[in-house]
Scaffold this motif. Structure first.
Motif, PDB file in Angstrom:
ATOM      1  N   GLY A   1      43.525  35.022  30.959  1.00 33.37           N
ATOM      2  CA  GLY A   1      44.585  34.880  31.933  1.00 33.37           C
ATOM      3  C   GLY A   1      45.836  35.625  31.528  1.00 33.37           C
ATOM      4  O   GLY A   1      46.705  35.892  32.353  1.00 33.37           O
TER       5      GLY A   1
ATOM      6  N   ARG B   1      45.150  37.565  34.492  1.00 33.00           N
ATOM      7  CA  ARG B   1      44.573  36.701  35.528  1.00 33.00           C
ATOM      8  C   ARG B   1      44.040  37.515  36.710  1.00 33.00           C
ATOM      9  O   ARG B   1      42.955  37.228  37.228  1.00 33.00           O
ATOM     10  N   ARG B   2      44.783  38.519  37.152  1.00 31.83           N
ATOM     11  CA  ARG B   2      44.353  39.265  38.333  1.00 31.83           C
ATOM     12  C   ARG B   2      43.068  40.049  38.081  1.00 31.83           C
ATOM     13  O   ARG B   2      42.230  40.183  38.978  1.00 31.83           O
ATOM     14  N   SER B   3      42.897  40.562  36.871  1.00 32.07           N
ATOM     15  CA  SER B   3      41.652  41.270  36.549  1.00 32.07           C
ATOM     16  C   SER B   3      40.466  40.309  36.534  1.00 32.07           C
ATOM     17  O   SER B   3      39.377  40.645  37.009  1.00 32.07           O
ATOM     18  N   ILE B   4      40.686  39.119  36.012  1.00 34.68           N
ATOM     19  CA  ILE B   4      39.619  38.119  35.986  1.00 34.68           C
ATOM     20  C   ILE B   4      39.235  37.722  37.403  1.00 34.68           C
ATOM     21  O   ILE B   4      38.050  37.641  37.753  1.00 34.68           O
ATOM     22  N   GLU B   5      40.245  37.492  38.252  1.00 36.78           N
ATOM     23  CA  GLU B   5      39.979  37.096  39.635  1.00 36.78           C
ATOM     24  C   GLU B   5      39.270  38.197  40.411  1.00 36.78           C
ATOM     25  O   GLU B   5      38.461  37.916  41.301  1.00 36.78           O
ATOM     26  N   ALA B   6      39.571  39.451  40.073  1.00 37.33           N
ATOM     27  CA  ALA B   6      38.924  40.576  40.756  1.00 37.33           C
ATOM     28  C   ALA B   6      37.497  40.798  40.262  1.00 37.33           C
ATOM     29  O   ALA B   6      36.740  41.569  40.869  1.00 37.33           O
ATOM     30  N   GLY B   7      37.121  40.152  39.166  1.00 32.72           N
ATOM     31  CA  GLY B   7      35.766  40.267  38.653  1.00 32.72           C
ATOM     32  C   GLY B   7      35.482  41.533  37.881  1.00 32.72           C
ATOM     33  O   GLY B   7      34.322  41.906  37.690  1.00 32.72           O
TER      34      GLY B   7
END
Length: 670
Positions: A596, A601-607
Motif C-alpha cells: 500500500g 495502493r493504486r498499483s495494487i488496485e490496478a492489478g
C-alpha cells in the motif's frame, strides 16, 4: 585488440592507440566491438553502460566511420556532452563533429532543415513551459469561457500535462485521463476540442512547444519519404542511451531513422520506472521483434555493490512473472561482505529513530560521511518522520527530489487554512488561502478581510459567520464569487470540527472541503499530494489541542527549513527512488516497505505492480556496501490508533537467506 587512429583530421601524432581488449571486460568488449547490425545491449545496474557506449563510438571511428555518420540519442544534454567529451579524450574527435544530443534537440535540428515539407517554416520559435501553458489558457477560454472558473477542472498547467502525456504516448485523451488522471474523467469529453484548437493556434503563430519537436519530427518522417531516406542513409550508426525510457514517439522515430539496421539500443528493462512520464516498457521488450536479426548483449558484471546486495537484487528479478522480462543476473566484481538487513519497526517514528541511531554509528564509529548515505522512499509523505528525527538531532540533510515536507506548497496552504480558522486575526494565513481563489490578489485579500472584520464588529458576530453576507461578498472579485460560498462553508465546517472533535479530524474536514476541490484542479499529481495531506492528518493524531499542533508545525517548519546546507555539503540524502536512479551511495536505507506504500495502493488496485517491483530493484542497487530494508508494522496515517501494515510483497517474495532480520528493541538497542 589495439586500433591505430587515422591521424589526418587531427594532425600528426594524434591520440594514442586504444587497446579495447585491455580496457573493457569481456561483456563490454563484445558489445563495443560487435559487427554492424541491430543490437540490444542489456546493461545491468552498475555495469558500465556509459563506458560501453563511449567505447562503441570510438570503435566505430577506428573502423573508418565518419563522426557525421553517427547519431547518438540521449535523454539529457549532460549525458550527451559527457559521452562525446569522453570520445574526444579517446579519439581526438571534437563533439561538434557528431550529431549527438537529446531527442528534442535533434528533432529541432531536423525540423529546421526539413520542416517546410510539412508546412512548418524554418523561422518557427519554441515555446517554453510557461508560454505553452499561457497559450493553452487563451485557447481554452476562447472555446469555453467558464472552464477555468470551475475549480475542480484542471488549471492550464495540469491540463497541459494531460495533453502532453497523450501526445507522447500516442494515446487517446480519454484513455490517458482514465489511466493517469482519473480526477478529470468528468471533463474528458471536452479535451479533444481544446487539443485541436491549441494545435491550430500554434500553427497560426508559427510556434512549437516541446512536444512538437518529437511529434512533428515523426510526422515529417512519415509524410516525406525523401526526408526519411535522408536520415536512413545519413546515419550509418544510431546509438540510443537509456532505451528503456523511450516513449511511443521516440521509439517510432528511432525505428524509422535506423531502418538500415545499424542500431545499438542500450538500456535495462529492469530499470524501466517512468511510465508516468510516458516511458513504454513494451519498447525494449519488443525491440527484437521490430528489428529482425537483433543480437542481444548482456552486461552483467557489477562494479558497485557487494555480492550479498546483488544476490538480493537478483532475488527481486527472479520474482518477476515469466515472459515479461529479459533474463539477467548481476555478478559482483567485489569481495564478500554482510547481507542486507531487514529492519522491522513498530511504526514510522521508530523506523526514523532507527535510521538516526544507525546513522550516528556509521559516521561517528565507522567513518562514513553523511553525503554517502541515502534514505530512499516511494513517495514524499513516507519521509516525514525521518525529516523530523534528523532535524531534531541537528543532522544536516538534503532533499534531492523536491522541497522539505513542511515547505511543500499544498502542505503550507492547508496549514494556513487551519491557522486562520483557529485564529481569524492571522491576516497572513488569510491572504495565503484567499489568493488561491480566481482573480484575488494580495490587495483584494486585504480589502475583503477588513470589510469582514468591520462587519463582524458592527454586528457583534463571529468573523467566519459574516464572510458569506452580501456586504462582504460584494468585495469579492466577480470571478471568485461562484467559489465563495463553498469556501465560506468549508471554513465553518473546519471551525466546528475544531470545537467538537480532534485536531486530526479538523484537518481531515479541511482536506475534504474547498481546499480538496482546489487541489484537484491545481495539480496534475493530485493523488500524490492528497496522500501527503493525509500524512499531515496522521501527524496531527499526536495532539489533543489545536494550539499545540500549530505551534509544533511552525517550530518544526523552522527546524526543517535550514537553507544553509550547500549542494555539496556533507549531508544525508533523502530522495524518492525515481530521483535516485543513476546515483549510488555507500549505505542505503529503503523505508516504508509496506504493501500500500511500496508497492503503492493504486498499483495494487490496478492489478499490476511490475513497475513498482522494478522500482524496488532500482532502490536496492543504489547501495554499495550496506543496505537496510525498513518495514513499519503500524501505519499511523490509518486513523485513530493506526492500522497494521502488511510487509511489502517484494519483501515476502525474497528467500529469507538473502537478508539478515534485525529487530529493534524498544530501548532502540539492536
Amino acid at each position: 585488440m589495439v586500433f591505430e587512429h587515422d591521424p589526418e583530421p587531427d594532425g600528426p601524432g594524434g591520440p594514442p592507440p586504444i587497446d579495447f581488449r585491455a580496457l573493457l571486460n569481456d561483456e563490454q568488449h563484445a558489445a563495443a566491438t560487435a559487427p554492424p547490425g541491430p543490437m540490444l545491449v542489456l546493461a545491468g545496474a552498475g555495469s558500465g553502460k556509459t563506458r560501453t557506449l563511449t567505447y562503441r563510438v570510438a570503435f566505430l571511428l577506428f573502423q573508418g566511420v565518419r563522426p557525421s555518420e553517427i547519431l547518438l540519442l540521449t535523454f539529457t544534454n549532460k549525458a550527451a556532452k559527457e559521452m562525446l567529451h569522453r570520445v574526444q579524450d579517446l579519439t581526438g574527435r571534437e563533439p561538434r563533429q557528431f550529431w549527438g544530443g537529446t531527442f528534442h534537440s535533434i528533432g529541432n535540428r531536423a525540423l529546421r532543415m526539413f520542416g517546410e515539407s510539412i508546412g512548418l517554416p524554418k523561422t518557427f520559435t519554441i515555446l517554453d513551459a510557461e508560454e505553452s501553458e499561457a497559450l493553452l489558457k487563451q485557447v481554452v477560454e476562447a472555446e469555453d469561457k467558464l472552464f477555468f472558473k470551475d475549480k475542480t477542472n484542471p488549471r492550464p498547467g495540469p491540463l497541459f500535462s494531460v495533453l502532453s502525456l497523450a501526445r507522447n504516448t500516442q494515446s487517446t485523451l480519454a484513455d490517458t485521463v482514465d489511466q493517469h488522471f482519473p480526477q478529470y474523467r468528468d471533463i474528458a469529453v471536452a479535451l479533444p476540442t481544446f487539443a485541436a484548437a491549441y494545435a491550430r493556434r500554434k500553427r497560426e503563430q508559427n510556434v512549437c512547444d516541446y512536444d512538437d519537436l518529437l511529434e512533428l519530427w515523426l510526422d515529417l518522417l512519415k509524410r516525406d519519404t525523401q526526408v526519411a531516406e535522408y536520415f536512413a542513409h545519413r546515419f550509418r550508426h544510431v546509438l540510443v542511451d537509456e532505451y528503456q525510457d523511450t516513449n511511443t514517439l521516440q521509439s517510432q522515430i528511432v525505428d524509422r531513422i535506423a531502418s538500415h539496421h545499424c542500431l545499438m539500443a542500450v538500456g535495462d528493462d529492469a530499470q524501466c520506472i517512468y511510465s508516468w512520464r510516458g516511458a513504454d516498457f513494451a519498447n525494449i521488450m519488443t525491440f527484437p521483434e521490430r528489428h529482425p536479426g537483433t543480437v542481444i548483449h548482456r552486461i552483467e558484471t557489477n562494479y558497485r555493490s557487494t555480492p550479498e546486495i546483488l544476490n538480493l537484487a537478483n532475488g527481486v528479478l527472479l520474482a518477476q512473472p515469466k515472459g515479461r522480462h529479459f533474463d539477467k543476473e548481476l555478478r559482483a566484481s567485489r569481495g564478500h561482505s554482510h547481507k542486507p538487513f531487514l529492519v522491522q519497526a513498530m511504526d514510522e517514528r521508530e523506523q526514523a529513530d532507527f535510521v538516526l541511531k544507525r546513522l550516528r554509528s556509521l559516521t561517528e564509529d565507522e567513518g562514513v560521511s553523511l553525503s554517502d548515505v541515502a534514505v530512499l522512499y516511494r513517495s514524499h509523505f513516507v519521509a516525514l518522520e525521518v525529516q523530523l528525527a534528523l532535524s531534531r538531532a541537528g543532522v544536516p540533510y538534503q532533499i534531492t527530489s523536491g522541497v522539505k515536507f513542511f515547505e511543500r506548497q499544498h502542505i503550507r496552504d492547508l496549514v494556513a487554512l487551519i491557522q486562520f480558522v483557529f485564529n481569524p486575526r492571522n491576516e497572513s494565513a488569510w491572504t495565503r488561502i484567499v489568493i488561491l481563489l480566481p482573480k484575488i490578489g494580495e490587495k483584494g485579500a486585504h480589502k475583503i478581510y477588513h470589510a469582514a472584520l468591520e462587519h463582524a464588529q458592527l454586528l457583534q458576530r463571529d468573523f467566519l459567520d459574516v464572510l458569506s453576507t452580501d456586504d462582504v461578498r460584494s468585495k469579492v472579485a466577480r470571478d471568485a464569487r461562484d467559489d465563495w460560498e463553498n469556501f465560506c462553508v468549508s471554513l465553518r465546517q473546519v471551525a466546528e470540527a475544531m470545537r467538537s472533535q480532534s485536531p486530526a479530524a479538523a484537518i481531515d474536514v479541511a482536506i475534504d472541503g474547498w481546499y480538496g476541490d482546489y487541489l484537484k484542479g491545481a495539480f496534475a499529481d493530485y493523488a500524490e499530494r492528497l496522500d501527503e495531506l493525509k500524512a499531515l492528518v496522521g501527524f496531527a493524531q499526536r495532539f489533543e489541542a489545536m494550539d499545540d499542533l500549530l505551534a509544533q508545525i511552525v517550530l518544526l517548519n523552522g527546524e526543517t527549513s535550514d537553507r544553509n546546507v550547500e549542494p555539496d555539503a556533507d549531508a544525508v540524502r533523502l530522495t524518492t527512488v525515481h530521483q535516485a536512479k543513476g546515483l549510488e551511495f555507500a549505505v542505503v536505507f529503503v523505508i516504508g516497505l509496506a504493501d500500500g506504500i511500496f508497492p503503492g495502493r493504486r498499483s495494487i488496485e490496478a492489478g499490476d505492480v511490475e513497475e513498482e517491483r522494478r522500482l524496488f530493484y532500482v532502490a536496492v542497487t543504489r547501495a554499495r556496501d550496506e543496505l537496510y530494508l525498513c518495514f513499519p508494522n503500524v501505519n499511523t496515517r490509518g486513523g485513530p490508533g493506526g492500522m497494521m501494515n502488511s510487509p511489502s510483497r517484494f519483501l515476502q517474495e525474497l528467500p529469507p537467506d538473502l537478508y539478515e532480520p534485525l529487530r529493534i528493541k524498544r530501548s532502540f538497542g539492536w
